[in-house]
Design a protein around this motif. Structure first.
Motif, mmCIF file in Angstrom:
data_model
loop_
_atom_site.group_PDB
_atom_site.id
_atom_site.type_symbol
_atom_site.label_atom_id
_atom_site.label_comp_id
_atom_site.label_asym_id
_atom_site.label_seq_id
_atom_site.Cartn_x
_atom_site.Cartn_y
_atom_site.Cartn_z
ATOM 1 N N GLU A 73 0.916 -1.242 -0.019
ATOM 2 C CA GLU A 73 -0.032 0.131 -0.005
ATOM 3 C C GLU A 73 1.189 1.346 0.057
ATOM 4 O OE1 GLU A 73 -3.563 1.896 2.729
ATOM 5 O OE2 GLU A 73 -2.851 -0.051 3.121
ATOM 6 N N SER A 74 0.469 2.236 -0.746
ATOM 7 C CA SER A 74 1.325 3.537 -0.838
ATOM 8 C C SER A 74 0.290 4.626 -0.788
ATOM 9 C CB SER A 74 2.336 3.468 -2.082
ATOM 10 O OG SER A 74 1.451 3.472 -3.384
ATOM 11 N N VAL A 75 1.211 5.969 -0.634
ATOM 12 C CA VAL A 75 0.216 7.027 -0.818
ATOM 13 C C VAL A 75 1.386 8.030 -1.647
ATOM 14 C CG1 VAL A 75 1.099 8.156 1.568
ATOM 15 C CG2 VAL A 75 -1.001 8.885 0.270
ATOM 16 N N THR A 76 0.807 9.133 -2.191
ATOM 17 C CA THR A 76 1.744 9.887 -3.042
ATOM 18 C C THR A 76 1.182 11.485 -2.859
ATOM 19 O OG1 THR A 76 2.561 8.350 -4.728
ATOM 20 C CG2 THR A 76 2.572 10.711 -5.162
ATOM 21 N N VAL A 77 1.820 12.497 -2.594
ATOM 22 C CA VAL A 77 1.753 13.622 -2.718
ATOM 23 C C VAL A 77 2.346 14.537 -3.350
ATOM 24 C CG1 VAL A 77 3.078 14.454 -0.547
ATOM 25 C CG2 VAL A 77 0.874 15.649 -1.052
ATOM 26 N N ALA A 78 2.086 15.542 -3.955
ATOM 27 C CA ALA A 78 2.803 16.474 -4.839
ATOM 28 C C ALA A 78 2.569 18.043 -4.252
ATOM 29 C CB ALA A 78 2.347 16.712 -6.137
ATOM 30 N N ARG A 86 -0.834 10.919 6.598
ATOM 31 C CA ARG A 86 -1.592 10.231 5.953
ATOM 32 C C ARG A 86 -1.258 8.596 5.906
ATOM 33 N NH1 ARG A 86 -2.363 12.917 0.936
ATOM 34 N NH2 ARG A 86 -3.416 11.223 0.384
ATOM 35 N N LEU A 87 -0.224 8.007 6.051
ATOM 36 C CA LEU A 87 -0.093 6.675 6.071
ATOM 37 C C LEU A 87 1.209 6.475 6.776
ATOM 38 C CD1 LEU A 87 -1.321 3.919 4.867
ATOM 39 C CD2 LEU A 87 0.513 4.003 3.279
ATOM 40 N N PRO A 88 1.040 5.809 7.954
ATOM 41 C CA PRO A 88 -0.257 5.647 8.681
ATOM 42 C C PRO A 88 -1.013 6.661 9.173
ATOM 43 C CG PRO A 88 1.658 4.277 9.654
ATOM 44 C CD PRO A 88 2.208 5.280 8.731
ATOM 45 N N GLY A 89 -0.337 7.808 9.536
ATOM 46 C CA GLY A 89 -1.283 9.156 10.051
ATOM 47 C C GLY A 89 -0.869 9.414 11.364
ATOM 48 N N PRO A 90 -1.825 10.191 12.240
ATOM 49 C CA PRO A 90 -1.866 10.610 13.750
ATOM 50 C C PRO A 90 -1.562 9.019 14.366
ATOM 51 C CG PRO A 90 -3.553 11.621 12.462
ATOM 52 C CD PRO A 90 -3.039 10.734 11.422
ATOM 53 N N GLY A 91 -0.504 9.498 15.349
ATOM 54 C CA GLY A 91 -0.068 8.352 16.234
ATOM 55 C C GLY A 91 0.947 7.793 15.728
ATOM 56 N N THR A 92 1.668 7.993 14.584
ATOM 57 C CA THR A 92 2.776 7.381 14.022
ATOM 58 C C THR A 92 4.100 7.755 14.717
ATOM 59 O OG1 THR A 92 1.932 6.973 11.754
ATOM 60 C CG2 THR A 92 4.198 6.882 12.192
ATOM 61 N N THR A 93 5.118 6.804 14.999
ATOM 62 C CA THR A 93 6.375 7.305 15.604
ATOM 63 C C THR A 93 7.353 6.846 14.813
ATOM 64 O OG1 THR A 93 5.373 6.927 17.960
ATOM 65 C CG2 THR A 93 7.885 6.849 17.601
ATOM 66 N N ILE A 94 8.372 7.654 14.261
ATOM 67 C CA ILE A 94 9.418 7.234 13.409
ATOM 68 C C ILE A 94 10.296 6.572 14.274
ATOM 69 C CG2 ILE A 94 10.843 8.171 11.869
ATOM 70 C CD1 ILE A 94 8.831 10.217 10.724
ATOM 71 N N LEU A 95 10.781 5.715 13.976
ATOM 72 C CA LEU A 95 11.826 4.799 14.828
ATOM 73 C C LEU A 95 13.392 4.939 14.165
ATOM 74 C CD1 LEU A 95 10.054 1.482 15.632
ATOM 75 C CD2 LEU A 95 10.138 3.639 16.943
ATOM 76 N N SER A 96 13.398 4.953 12.947
ATOM 77 C CA SER A 96 14.715 5.171 12.173
ATOM 78 C C SER A 96 14.242 5.504 10.662
ATOM 79 C CB SER A 96 15.604 3.906 12.355
ATOM 80 O OG SER A 96 15.077 2.866 11.806
ATOM 81 N N GLN A 97 15.526 6.079 9.934
ATOM 82 C CA GLN A 97 15.613 6.171 8.662
ATOM 83 C C GLN A 97 16.817 5.990 8.017
ATOM 84 O OE1 GLN A 97 14.236 10.177 8.645
ATOM 85 N NE2 GLN A 97 16.098 10.988 8.372
ATOM 86 N N ASP A 98 16.862 5.518 6.899
ATOM 87 C CA ASP A 98 18.158 5.425 6.078
ATOM 88 C C ASP A 98 17.882 6.002 4.701
ATOM 89 O OD1 ASP A 98 20.174 4.723 4.747
ATOM 90 O OD2 ASP A 98 19.971 2.376 4.653
ATOM 91 N N VAL A 105 5.387 7.137 -0.184
ATOM 92 C CA VAL A 105 5.864 6.259 0.807
ATOM 93 C C VAL A 105 5.070 4.958 0.546
ATOM 94 C CG1 VAL A 105 6.463 7.807 2.394
ATOM 95 C CG2 VAL A 105 4.058 7.064 2.479
ATOM 96 N N THR A 106 5.517 3.786 0.627
ATOM 97 C CA THR A 106 5.142 2.510 0.223
ATOM 98 C C THR A 106 5.331 1.456 1.311
ATOM 99 O OG1 THR A 106 5.448 2.907 -2.316
ATOM 100 C CG2 THR A 106 4.921 0.665 -1.535
ATOM 101 N N ALA A 107 4.611 0.964 1.878
ATOM 102 C CA ALA A 107 4.698 -0.279 3.060
ATOM 103 C C ALA A 107 5.445 -1.469 2.382
ATOM 104 C CB ALA A 107 3.335 -0.609 3.783
ATOM 105 N N ARG A 108 6.606 -1.644 2.680
ATOM 106 C CA ARG A 108 7.313 -2.926 2.189
ATOM 107 C C ARG A 108 7.233 -3.921 3.118
ATOM 108 N NH1 ARG A 108 13.483 -2.176 0.822
ATOM 109 N NH2 ARG A 108 14.010 -3.233 2.838
ATOM 110 N N GLU A 109 7.167 -3.934 4.472
ATOM 111 C CA GLU A 109 7.389 -5.006 5.493
ATOM 112 C C GLU A 109 6.719 -4.758 6.662
ATOM 113 O OE1 GLU A 109 11.319 -6.222 5.902
ATOM 114 O OE2 GLU A 109 11.029 -7.234 7.853
ATOM 115 N N LYS A 110 6.178 -5.757 7.272
ATOM 116 C CA LYS A 110 5.271 -5.451 8.511
ATOM 117 C C LYS A 110 5.970 -6.823 9.492
ATOM 118 C CE LYS A 110 0.764 -4.959 8.617
ATOM 119 N NZ LYS A 110 -0.491 -5.262 8.483
ATOM 120 N N ARG A 111 6.009 -5.872 10.669
ATOM 121 C CA ARG A 111 6.690 -6.808 11.750
ATOM 122 C C ARG A 111 5.836 -6.605 12.874
ATOM 123 N NH1 ARG A 111 12.482 -3.743 11.481
ATOM 124 N NH2 ARG A 111 12.794 -4.352 9.182
ATOM 125 N N ASP A 112 5.135 -7.965 13.744
ATOM 126 C CA ASP A 112 4.017 -7.877 14.409
ATOM 127 C C ASP A 112 4.705 -7.488 15.821
ATOM 128 O OD1 ASP A 112 1.947 -8.593 12.532
ATOM 129 O OD2 ASP A 112 2.438 -10.638 13.072
#
Length: 466
Positions: A18-23, A74-86, A103-110
């Motif tokens: 799933e993904s979302v795009t903005v210009a 937008r995705l995930p939206g309010p309540g999201t916490t950014i843990l790390s970035q590369d 941004v496109t969801a590539r992998e989920k970890r329960d």
């Protein structure tokens, strides 16, 4: 400003792929903000001939702000916490460029409801930003309703942040909230309470207060409610609480200012002191390098010389509490020379002489000064005005309420200023909120109130008993 609603997607609802795009097309303000954050900027320059100006150029490191915005809104939206970035950055952006972020969801970890997103920001066919961001996704639905996204204004002086920091370590102030019977007049004080600024005492019709709290899902169980029949009774009861020492301050709720002031002004039952009651706007003006106090733009309609002396003294003592040791007071008029036909110039001359003779203390006064000479050193130099105040004013004393109201509102709506407000010359500090006040403004007003109340506790202000 265009109000927007943001509703999140929970971890369970988001599917891999799933993904979302903005210009977004970059304006000058966007670039100034990116330059400020990234610190990577080429100087402004003016080009000769017919070549189009490129203005400010910023390396694309700032484009990651678009990615953060997508993830947090937008995705995930309010309540999201950014843990790390590369993320990897290439190229530059300039005014007028249209950036497209995805941004496109590539992998989920329960475990920890973690999602890995592929991220990309493109300028035409060029990849400015590529890489991944790992977030902790929300597990429950959150909606931010009616969020207004204003145009960003870069500030020379963040006065309100300094106010809130100055309150750190000060015990919370007991505050009667007078008739908090709508959303903003209840939630504003509750936010100030969360910040440790005040301990609210809710004064008004209990059923209405509880109905608003229930509608807004606000927990008021920790706070005292004093039930009154209507708004007039709430004003009278709140003043009684202040006179008896049960509360240290008042804050206006959803009643008219005149109704509250009618309970405050009477000598026998109100909160008057030997000093004239006056109002001060504490203004955070983006283009001005210091906090600016404007007085009186709310209470005294056509003050005479004696009243103006009290208004000035009230403002000087407030400035001391705000950390301005020797405030510079500009006494405003339409001109900078004394003209017997313009009363404000005569009052200015008399006030300066009163300060010289010790009848007004604690600040440096000068006037008459036109507005431009009061706040612009360049304007003062052009008119050959030699003054310790001109161009460096901390306090603007206006001739009357009409001109003061115009000055304050023009600074707000044309110069992007934020303004807090406080009533002085009373036994306790009083906040007169407006329906148009933002959360930032309400918190700043509460901070000023807390600082004043603490100064009274510590006996740092002159005795104000009548």
């Amino acid at each position: 400003m265009r109000p927007q609603n943001y509703t999140n997607r929970t971890y369970a609802e988001i599917a891999v792929g799933e993904s979302v795009t903005v210009a977004r097309r970059l304006g000058q303000t966007d670039l100034e903000a990116l330059a400020l954050v990234s610190g990577q900027v080429d100087p402004f320059h003016i080009e000769d001939g017919d070549a189009p100006p490129t203005g400010l150029v910023v390396r694309s490191v700032g484009a990651e702000a678009l990615i953060s915005g997508l993830l947090n809104r937008r995705l995930p939206g309010p309540g999201t916490t950014i843990l790390s970035q590369d993320l990897r950055f290439t190229g530059t952006v300039t005014m007028g460029d249209e950036l497209i972020a995805t941004v496109t969801a590539r992998e989920k970890r329960d475990e920890g409801h973690v999602i890995l997103f592929d991220c990309r920001v493109k300028l035409g066919n060029v990849d400015l930003v590529t890489g991944t961001v790992v977030v902790a996704a929300p597990t429950t639905h959150i909606t931010y309703s009616d969020v207004a996204t204003p145009e960003l204004i870069l500030r020379h002086n963040d006065a309100f942040t300094k106010l809130l920091r100055r309150c750190q370590g000060i015990p919370a102030v007991t505050c009667a909230i007078v008739h908090p019977c709508d959303r903003d007049s209840l939630l504003g004080p509750l936010e100030a309470a969360k910040r440790g600024l005040i301990i609210p005492v809710l004064v008004g019709p209990e059923a209405k207060i509880r109905s608003v709290a229930e509608a807004e899902k606000a927990d008021i169980s920790a706070y005292r409610i004093i039930d009154t029949e209507h708004s007039h009774a709430a004003a009278v009861r709140a003043v009684e609480l202040a006179r008896s020492g049960e509360v240290e301050s008042l804050m206006k709720g959803s009643l008219h200012t005149d109704e509250l002031m009618a309970a405050i002004v009477p000598s026998a039952t109100g909160l008057r002191t030997s000093r004239r009651i006056s109002h001060v706007f504490i203004m955070d003006v983006p283009a001005y390098p210091r906090t600016l106090l404007v007085t009186d733009a709310a209470i005294n309609i056509e003050p005479d010389l004696e009243v103006k002396a009290d208004i000035v003294q009230n403002a000087i003592e407030l400035a001391h509490v705000l950390g301005i040791e020797n405030p510079k007071v500009a006494i405003l008029s339409a001109v900078e020379t004394i003209n017997p036909k313009i009363q404000s110039t005569l009052d200015a001359a008399a006030l300066c002489k009163m300060a010289e003779r010790g009848q007004i203390t604690g600040g440096t006064l000068d006037g008459p000064l036109a507005f431009d000479n009061a706040i612009s050193e360049e304007a003062a130099k052009t008119k050959k005005i030699v003054s310790a105040v001109a161009g460096k004013a901390d306090i603007l004393l206006v001739p009357d309420l009409e001109s003061g109201n115009m000055v304050a509102k023009q600074l707000q709506y044309l110069a992007g200023a934020d303004s807090a407000g406080i009533v002085l010359g009373t036994r306790v500090p009083i906040v007169l909120t407006s329906r148009a006040d933002s959360v930032r403004t309400r918190l700043a007003s509460a901070a000023v109130m807390a600082l004043l109340a603490n100064a009274k506790r510590e006996k740092l202000l002159p005795s104000d008993k009548k």
